[in-house]
Design an enzyme around this catalytic site. Structure first.
Site, PDB file in Angstrom:
ATOM      1  N   GLU A   7      -3.334  10.475  -0.027  1.00  0.00           N
ATOM      2  CA  GLU A   7      -4.525   9.612  -0.076  1.00  0.00           C
ATOM      3  C   GLU A   7      -4.897   9.095   1.297  1.00  0.00           C
ATOM      4  O   GLU A   7      -6.070   8.927   1.613  1.00  0.00           O
ATOM      5  CB  GLU A   7      -4.282   8.425  -1.031  1.00  0.00           C
ATOM      6  CG  GLU A   7      -5.522   7.579  -1.325  1.00  0.00           C
ATOM      7  CD  GLU A   7      -5.759   6.430  -0.353  1.00  0.00           C
ATOM      8  OE1 GLU A   7      -6.886   5.901  -0.340  1.00  0.00           O
ATOM      9  OE2 GLU A   7      -4.843   6.064   0.413  1.00  0.00           O
ATOM     10  N   GLU A   8      -3.871   8.835   2.122  1.00  0.00           N
ATOM     11  CA  GLU A   8      -4.127   8.226   3.437  1.00  0.00           C
ATOM     12  C   GLU A   8      -4.748   9.209   4.424  1.00  0.00           C
ATOM     13  O   GLU A   8      -5.152   8.817   5.512  1.00  0.00           O
ATOM     14  CB  GLU A   8      -2.834   7.648   4.025  1.00  0.00           C
ATOM     15  CG  GLU A   8      -2.188   6.548   3.183  1.00  0.00           C
ATOM     16  CD  GLU A   8      -2.972   5.236   3.212  1.00  0.00           C
ATOM     17  OE1 GLU A   8      -4.071   5.200   3.802  1.00  0.00           O
ATOM     18  OE2 GLU A   8      -2.474   4.260   2.627  1.00  0.00           O
ATOM     19  N   ASP A  20       0.844  -1.203   0.000  1.00  0.00           N
ATOM     20  CA  ASP A  20       0.000   0.000   0.000  1.00  0.00           C
ATOM     21  C   ASP A  20       0.870   1.240   0.000  1.00  0.00           C
ATOM     22  O   ASP A  20       1.134   1.787   1.048  1.00  0.00           O
ATOM     23  CB  ASP A  20      -0.934  -0.044   1.221  1.00  0.00           C
ATOM     24  CG  ASP A  20      -2.010   1.018   1.169  1.00  0.00           C
ATOM     25  OD1 ASP A  20      -2.206   1.632   0.111  1.00  0.00           O
ATOM     26  OD2 ASP A  20      -2.646   1.264   2.210  1.00  0.00           O
TER      27      ASP A  20
HETATM   28 ZN   LIG Z   1      -3.689   2.698  -0.288  1.00  0.00          ZN
END
Ligand SMILES: [Zn+2]
Length: 343
Positions: free
Chosen positions: A120-121, A89
């Site tokens: 994104e996180e 990830d």
């Molecule tokens: Zn991700």
């Protein structure tokens, strides 16, 4: 650089959310050395999305995010796996997508682009900025990468983050009749929430609620004047009926503060790929201008964000084949459609 070395090279540059500048520069230099046209799209003072393409207006794009959750865990490996932060990830995914794009190029397919976002996180500010990029309008299919065990995710649950706040009246704990405990009110509300069956959806599955944080009170001998709980609800329906249910439970005893919300998303199903729905959210809800979304990536979401994060090397290699096949299928489907349209 082979896919495993590329994965490890990306992983060895720390890039927790907010600190993606170095990995973005590295990706730009790497893609430029392969002959790609690369733009850095400024998102904040030290954050840039990486946007790369071979032809002027690609119709199929591969995308994922460059940031990771903390803490940084440097890459290690054995014969089967690569371990460490970002292995699944999502740096292994970046490596698989670049390797797939290079393979497509070798086969003469240049109608492809690469988009790598920041943040994104946390709050998807990278994706929100990318959505305003002029190339978005020319994109027909966006293949986003998150760990789906290489299955094609055809739906992802939404996420509704909120706080419930209660206020009471402070008083000496020996004279509780003089006060009104915000904590007790909050506990009553949370207990009702725990015993509420929220609306579900046949396609997306069950709506689930996590009470992640509770805070409140000032001291053990004072009736608590304030309290609050932070909840994350995995949405399988639009937000409205869930919020309505919460309002009915709270009945004026507290207030809702909405922190963020992304609705559940349906993604494109393609014949010949194993399909499933996933429970996590992605950048996709913020990339609405980038054509029809698809979601596929190597690795398991169950090890993402953990200290034991890893990706199987054979899954990385499989992902390359799947991305190549998927991109060609999408481009050919369009070609076939164009041919049908023409007399
Ligand atoms: Zn991700």
């Amino acid at each position: 650089m082979n896919i495993f070395d590329l994965t490890k090279a990306l992983m060895s540059i720390p890039s927790t959310s907010g600190d993606e500048e170095a990995v973005g520069f590295w990706l730009r230099d790497h893609l430029q050395s392969l002959g790609w046209t690369v733009e850095l799209q400024k998102v904040s003072e030290n954050q840039n999305n990486v946007i790369a393409y071979l032809s002027d207006t690609p119709r199929v794009w591969l995308s994922t995010h460059m940031d990771t959750v903390p803490p940084f865990i440097p890459p290690t490996e054995d014969d089967e796996k690569i371990y460490g932060r970002g292995s699944c990830d999502a740096k292994g995914i970046i490596a698989a997508q670049i390797t797939a794009a290079e393979e497509l190029r070798r086969q003469g397919v240049e109608d492809i682009g690469l988009l790598y976002t920041v943040e994104e996180e946390r709050s998807s500010t990278g994706a929100k900025a990318a959505n305003l990029h002029p190339l978005a309008a020319k994109c027909e299919y966006m293949i986003n990468g998150e760990p789906t065990d290489n299955d094609l995710a055809v739906g992802s649950k939404g996420s509704f983050r909120l706080k419930i706040k209660t206020t009471g009246k402070a008083a000496h704990s020996a004279y509780p009749e003089m006060g009104d405990s915000a904590i007790e009110t909050l506990l009553d509300i949370l207990d009702e929430i725990r015993h509420t069956k929220f609306p579900n959806d046949d396609f997306f599955g069950e709506t689930t609620v996590n009470i992640g944080v509770i805070e409140g009170g000032v001291a053990l001998n004072v009736i608590a004047p304030t309290a609050e709980a932070s909840l994350l609800i995995r949405l399988t329906t639009p937000r409205a009926p869930i919020e309505e249910a919460l309002v009915n439970i709270i009945r004026g005893r507290g207030e809702i503060e909405v922190l963020s919300c992304s609705e559940p998303v349906r993604m494109l199903a393609v014949d010949g790929f194993k399909q499933k729905t996933v429970r996590f959210t992605t950048d996709i809800p913020y990339l609405t201008n980038w054509g029809k979304p698809l979601l596929l990536g190597p690795g398991s979401i169950l090890v993402a964000h953990t200290k034991d994060e890893f990706v199987l090397k054979k899954d990385l290699a499989n992902a390359v084949e799947l991305y190549v096949e998927l991109a060609k299928k999408l481009l050919n489907a369009e070609i076939a459609k164009d041919a049908e349209d023409k007399p």
